[in-house]
Design an enzyme around this catalytic site. Sequence first.
Site: not given
Length: 383
Positions: A51, A105, A177, A202
């Site tokens: 983690r 987005y 971004d 993406k």
Amino acid sequence: MSDKRNRFETLAVHGGEPRPGADGSVVFPIYQGTVFEADPAGAGGDVPYIRLGTNPSQRHLQRRLAALEGAEAAVATGSGMAAITTALHSALGAGDHLIAAGAFYGGTGQFLAEHAERLGWAYDLVDPGDEDAWRRALRPDTKAFLTETITNPTIRVGDLVGAARFARAHGLTSIIDNTFATPVVFRPHTVGFDLVCHSATKALNGHSDIAAGVVTGSGELIGRVASVLRAYGCTLDPHAAFLLSRGLKTLALRVRQQNANALAVAEFLAGHDRIAHVRYPGLTGHPDHRRAAEWFDGFGSVLSFQPVGGAEAAESLVKSLRLAYAASSLGGVESLVTRPAADGHDASAPVATPGLSDDLVRFSAGIEATEDLIADFAQALAD
Ligand SMILES: *Cc1c(COP(=O)(O)O)cnc(C)c1O
């Protein structure tokens, strides 16, 4: 230019790879384990635990991602939204203000609309190309500036160089971004951005088969992002880290073919009498063409356009294309086509996107042969 491209291609294959590899392996192995006896990378005293992102496969991917963005450090996340939200959490506390410059987005717009107030963050949405608007939005408690390299689905390129300079001058953490551009097209750290976020779901992975994200920046800032990420537990799984690292090897080749396809399709559509308007920064008539030509290497894989005949013509065109899948993601090897206004994903932002009309079609170019994509549009528009 070609020298710059060659260096990036080499980096995509070799950046962050240990030499020699473990047991002489050319491919970094998958360490699926959750916990390790000692720090296998020998760094920093971090506990090697899954983690925490300190499993060797996660560390390996993070070194590769930092190399590709030209950053000191990177943290891999379980999705693009985890990258953006943890970057924002690292820069903003209760009582702080954010300048958000972009169309955004859908997921990012929705996060701000639904959660900012509850977290005690104030924000102003401003035009990414209008420095006067940023100055008017600036407050004594402004701590961060968020923008996007290429806006979605309106395909605008803001004043990126000005934004990084503005943020630096006012002591704000600048966050961008860079999903739509990828580091092949634009590397925001080179113009002074502090934190670069990606949805690696993406183009970075490129094969439409994992969810992942990344934030890159200085060691100090990434330390803060990682601390948020570890607390919320949105770390990337080592098997997905392996797949993403593999996808990165072909990033430069894929994105250059996608850019060439997007430009060819944009030019074809711009010259077609059944198309009213095309938005692609590679077209000389695009309002931000000069910015993109100066700062970018290629113009990206995504374009949007409006056919003559409104929403009905748009819907019929989407249905008539045989190669592109009618699906809403982007950046994969297969071309995708979508109507953002009709598509729940992109339309989910409660913030109205300027320029998002119901006849707008978004096309994400894959790596197919250019001639085949053009022929497909020609047949779809002839119907
Ligand atoms: C897809 C996308 C995101 C969100 O990424 P996920 O991996 O779906 O969480 C963020 N920003 C942009 C520009 C995107 O296209």
